[in-house]
Write a protein that holds these residues in place. Structure first.
Motif, mmCIF file in Angstrom:
data_model
loop_
_atom_site.group_PDB
_atom_site.id
_atom_site.type_symbol
_atom_site.label_atom_id
_atom_site.label_comp_id
_atom_site.label_asym_id
_atom_site.label_seq_id
_atom_site.Cartn_x
_atom_site.Cartn_y
_atom_site.Cartn_z
ATOM 1 N N MET A 1 39.365 23.135 37.017
ATOM 2 C CA MET A 1 39.684 24.389 37.700
ATOM 3 C C MET A 1 39.606 24.206 39.210
ATOM 4 S SD MET A 1 40.645 27.335 36.697
ATOM 5 C CE MET A 1 40.958 28.929 37.387
ATOM 6 N N SER A 2 38.620 23.435 39.661
ATOM 7 C CA SER A 2 38.438 23.187 41.094
ATOM 8 C C SER A 2 39.657 22.482 41.679
ATOM 9 C CB SER A 2 37.180 22.343 41.306
ATOM 10 O OG SER A 2 37.012 22.057 42.660
ATOM 11 N N LEU A 3 40.193 21.507 40.926
ATOM 12 C CA LEU A 3 41.384 20.778 41.392
ATOM 13 C C LEU A 3 42.571 21.734 41.525
ATOM 14 C CD1 LEU A 3 42.894 18.132 42.046
ATOM 15 C CD2 LEU A 3 43.279 17.865 39.592
ATOM 16 N N ILE A 4 42.759 22.606 40.542
ATOM 17 C CA ILE A 4 43.874 23.563 40.567
ATOM 18 C C ILE A 4 43.749 24.503 41.768
ATOM 19 C CG2 ILE A 4 44.936 25.514 39.345
ATOM 20 C CD1 ILE A 4 44.159 24.064 36.713
ATOM 21 N N ASN A 5 42.520 24.980 42.034
ATOM 22 C CA ASN A 5 42.297 25.872 43.177
ATOM 23 C C ASN A 5 42.649 25.188 44.492
ATOM 24 O OD1 ASN A 5 41.406 28.016 41.630
ATOM 25 N ND2 ASN A 5 39.262 27.432 41.753
ATOM 26 N N LYS A 6 42.271 23.919 44.605
ATOM 27 C CA LYS A 6 42.576 23.179 45.829
ATOM 28 C C LYS A 6 44.079 22.980 45.989
ATOM 29 C CE LYS A 6 38.171 20.771 45.685
ATOM 30 N NZ LYS A 6 37.481 19.564 45.217
ATOM 31 N N LEU A 7 44.743 22.655 44.885
ATOM 32 C CA LEU A 7 46.198 22.468 44.943
ATOM 33 C C LEU A 7 46.915 23.772 45.310
ATOM 34 C CD1 LEU A 7 46.729 20.144 41.842
ATOM 35 C CD2 LEU A 7 46.949 19.504 44.248
ATOM 36 N N LYS A 8 46.402 24.891 44.787
ATOM 37 C CA LYS A 8 46.991 26.194 45.120
ATOM 38 C C LYS A 8 46.871 26.483 46.611
ATOM 39 C CE LYS A 8 46.448 28.708 40.730
ATOM 40 N NZ LYS A 8 45.692 29.784 40.044
ATOM 41 N N LYS A 9 45.710 26.165 47.165
ATOM 42 C CA LYS A 9 45.493 26.418 48.597
ATOM 43 C C LYS A 9 46.383 25.516 49.456
ATOM 44 C CE LYS A 9 40.823 28.331 48.510
ATOM 45 N NZ LYS A 9 40.766 28.638 47.097
ATOM 46 N N ILE A 10 46.536 24.260 49.046
ATOM 47 C CA ILE A 10 47.428 23.349 49.771
ATOM 48 C C ILE A 10 48.865 23.864 49.714
ATOM 49 C CG2 ILE A 10 48.442 21.024 49.749
ATOM 50 C CD1 ILE A 10 45.660 20.022 48.848
ATOM 51 N N ALA A 11 49.250 24.387 48.541
ATOM 52 C CA ALA A 11 50.596 24.945 48.385
ATOM 53 C C ALA A 11 50.786 26.153 49.307
ATOM 54 C CB ALA A 11 50.827 25.349 46.936
ATOM 55 N N LYS A 12 49.747 26.989 49.434
ATOM 56 C CA LYS A 12 49.825 28.164 50.320
ATOM 57 C C LYS A 12 50.036 27.740 51.765
ATOM 58 C CE LYS A 12 47.054 31.530 47.714
ATOM 59 N NZ LYS A 12 45.788 32.302 47.705
ATOM 60 N N ILE A 13 49.331 26.669 52.179
ATOM 61 C CA ILE A 13 49.489 26.165 53.548
ATOM 62 C C ILE A 13 50.911 25.683 53.771
ATOM 63 C CG2 ILE A 13 48.791 24.322 55.148
ATOM 64 C CD1 ILE A 13 45.965 24.519 53.917
ATOM 65 N N ALA A 14 51.431 24.930 52.788
ATOM 66 C CA ALA A 14 52.792 24.387 52.903
ATOM 67 C C ALA A 14 53.836 25.506 52.946
ATOM 68 C CB ALA A 14 53.070 23.446 51.736
ATOM 69 N N VAL A 15 53.674 26.510 52.065
ATOM 70 C CA VAL A 15 54.622 27.630 52.010
ATOM 71 C C VAL A 15 54.571 28.430 53.309
ATOM 72 C CG1 VAL A 15 55.108 29.844 50.892
ATOM 73 C CG2 VAL A 15 54.641 27.822 49.503
ATOM 74 N N SER A 16 53.355 28.688 53.800
ATOM 75 C CA SER A 16 53.184 29.438 55.047
ATOM 76 C C SER A 16 53.855 28.729 56.215
ATOM 77 C CB SER A 16 51.690 29.619 55.345
ATOM 78 O OG SER A 16 51.498 30.170 56.620
ATOM 79 N N SER A 17 53.672 27.412 56.280
ATOM 80 C CA SER A 17 54.284 26.627 57.356
ATOM 81 C C SER A 17 55.809 26.652 57.258
ATOM 82 C CB SER A 17 53.771 25.186 57.282
ATOM 83 O OG SER A 17 54.289 24.419 58.337
ATOM 84 N N ALA A 18 56.333 26.535 56.034
ATOM 85 C CA ALA A 18 57.783 26.553 55.831
ATOM 86 C C ALA A 18 58.373 27.912 56.198
ATOM 87 C CB ALA A 18 58.099 26.216 54.371
ATOM 88 N N GLU A 19 57.700 28.988 55.776
ATOM 89 C CA GLU A 19 58.166 30.344 56.091
ATOM 90 C C GLU A 19 58.173 30.579 57.599
ATOM 91 O OE1 GLU A 19 55.562 32.891 53.927
ATOM 92 O OE2 GLU A 19 56.805 32.863 52.097
ATOM 93 N N GLU A 20 57.134 30.091 58.257
ATOM 94 C CA GLU A 20 57.057 30.237 59.721
ATOM 95 C C GLU A 20 58.223 29.528 60.395
ATOM 96 O OE1 GLU A 20 54.506 28.389 63.340
ATOM 97 O OE2 GLU A 20 53.329 28.982 61.582
ATOM 98 N N ILE B 1 42.101 13.831 35.976
ATOM 99 C CA ILE B 1 41.870 15.027 36.779
ATOM 100 C C ILE B 1 40.699 14.801 37.746
ATOM 101 C CG2 ILE B 1 41.085 17.434 36.686
ATOM 102 C CD1 ILE B 1 42.665 17.652 34.015
ATOM 103 N N THR B 2 39.603 14.218 37.226
ATOM 104 C CA THR B 2 38.428 13.963 38.058
ATOM 105 C C THR B 2 38.755 13.017 39.199
ATOM 106 O OG1 THR B 2 36.968 14.275 36.150
ATOM 107 C CG2 THR B 2 36.044 13.119 38.048
ATOM 108 N N THR B 3 39.440 11.913 38.866
ATOM 109 C CA THR B 3 39.805 10.934 39.893
ATOM 110 C C THR B 3 40.792 11.534 40.886
ATOM 111 O OG1 THR B 3 39.467 9.131 38.322
ATOM 112 C CG2 THR B 3 40.769 8.623 40.292
ATOM 113 N N GLY B 4 41.756 12.309 40.368
ATOM 114 C CA GLY B 4 42.723 12.965 41.242
ATOM 115 C C GLY B 4 42.039 13.902 42.222
ATOM 116 N N GLU B 5 41.013 14.617 41.741
ATOM 117 C CA GLU B 5 40.300 15.542 42.628
ATOM 118 C C GLU B 5 39.536 14.790 43.710
ATOM 119 O OE1 GLU B 5 37.368 19.426 42.498
ATOM 120 O OE2 GLU B 5 37.691 18.278 40.662
ATOM 121 N N ARG B 6 38.940 13.661 43.350
ATOM 122 C CA ARG B 6 38.198 12.875 44.348
ATOM 123 C C ARG B 6 39.132 12.328 45.424
ATOM 124 N NH1 ARG B 6 33.594 9.431 41.214
ATOM 125 N NH2 ARG B 6 33.026 8.963 43.354
ATOM 126 N N ILE B 7 40.317 11.876 45.009
ATOM 127 C CA ILE B 7 41.313 11.396 45.982
ATOM 128 C C ILE B 7 41.765 12.550 46.871
ATOM 129 C CG2 ILE B 7 43.652 10.456 46.225
ATOM 130 C CD1 ILE B 7 43.089 8.902 43.572
#
Length: 263
Positions: A1-20, A243-249
């Motif tokens: 769940m932690s990995l998904i939350n982080k990916l969602k936040k990264i996606a929000k940053i990317a979308v916000s930057s693109a919209e701007e 998933i665990t290794t992906g989150e650490r990276i």
């Protein structure tokens, strides 16, 4: 769940930057149109266009400031989540000695441990361990653990033997880690799940050598069912490790690439 939350936040940053960028480009194109019109006008004629241009420039600046604030807030949340993940991993490892820490790090690696997970699943080692924990006074739970550990070791070596022609170095490392690493760990961890400990516990509970020998001779496994269960177990464990290794990276990338201006 932690990995998904982080990916969602990264996606929000990317979308916000693109919209701007899209919105600012649109406003900039309008400003360029005004500039072209102003080239053929004097200040009096173009006064209303100058005001319009200034309003558009203010819009760009305000929009950029607003978006940047939102992104900075998300970045702060991301940085905090990375800190929380690292603290959690540190807490999980705080009571482990050096040998156990190294083994835990290896056990959490995907791909490198697939043979281990497959052998563990085929032998149903985890299930048998749970039975021992629930029924520590049952002689036969310890005898079953002993036979399961024997079967696990045999299966592990067979799997590595099959893949050795394709991955000689990996197979050598796997077997070396299992045999030598296990011996080292035994010296530090007296409660490790070993064949010797399982038989010793059975004897302490009153098992005779004849009982041990008879149980060993009669111990059988349905290999077809074991292989299906083992493959399912391996896929499940490997996906969790991915998933665990992906989150650490991802944690490392967030820590290094996202500039936290508040720090």
């Amino acid at each position: 769940m932690s990995l998904i939350n982080k990916l969602k936040k990264i996606a929000k940053i990317a979308v916000s930057s693109a919209e701007e960028n899209v919105k600012n480009k649109l406003l900039e194109s309008k400003i360029n149109d005004i500039n072209r019109k102003l080239e053929n006008m004097n200040d009096k004629e173009g006064a209303h266009l100058i005001i319009k241009k200034e309003n558009l420039e203010k819009k760009i600046k305000d929009h950029k400031t607003e978006r940047q604030k939102k992104r900075e807030f998300i970045k702060l949340q991301l940085k905090q989540e990375v800190k929380n993940s690292r603290l959690k991993r540190k807490e999980e490892n705080k009571d482990l000695n050096t040998i156990k820490k190294i083994k835990k790090e290896f056990d959490e690696l995907p791909i490198a441990t697939f043979a281990n997970d497959l052998a563990e699943g085929i032998s149903e080692l985890e299930k048998v361990k749970e039975t021992v924990v629930k029924h520590p006074e049952d002689i036969y739970s310890w005898l079953k653990l002993a036979e399961t550990l024997k079967f696990y070791k045999k299966t592990f070596i067979i799997i590595n033997g099959i893949k050795a022609p394709f991955d000689l170095i990996g197979s050598t490392i796997d077997i070396g880690t299992e045999l030598l690493g296990g011996a080292l760990e035994n010296a530090f961890d007296k409660d490790k799940w070993t064949l010797e400990r399982a038989l010793s516990q059975a004897r302490k509970l009153g098992a005779t050598e004849k009982q041990i020998d008879d149980f060993s001779k009669n111990y059988k496994k349905n290999m077809a069912t074991a292989l299906v269960k083992g493959t399912g177990h391996m896929i499940y464990k490997q996906s969790k490790k991915m998933i665990t290794t992906g989150e650490r990276i991802l944690d490392f990338a967030i820590d290094k690439l996202i500039d936290n201006k508040e720090e």
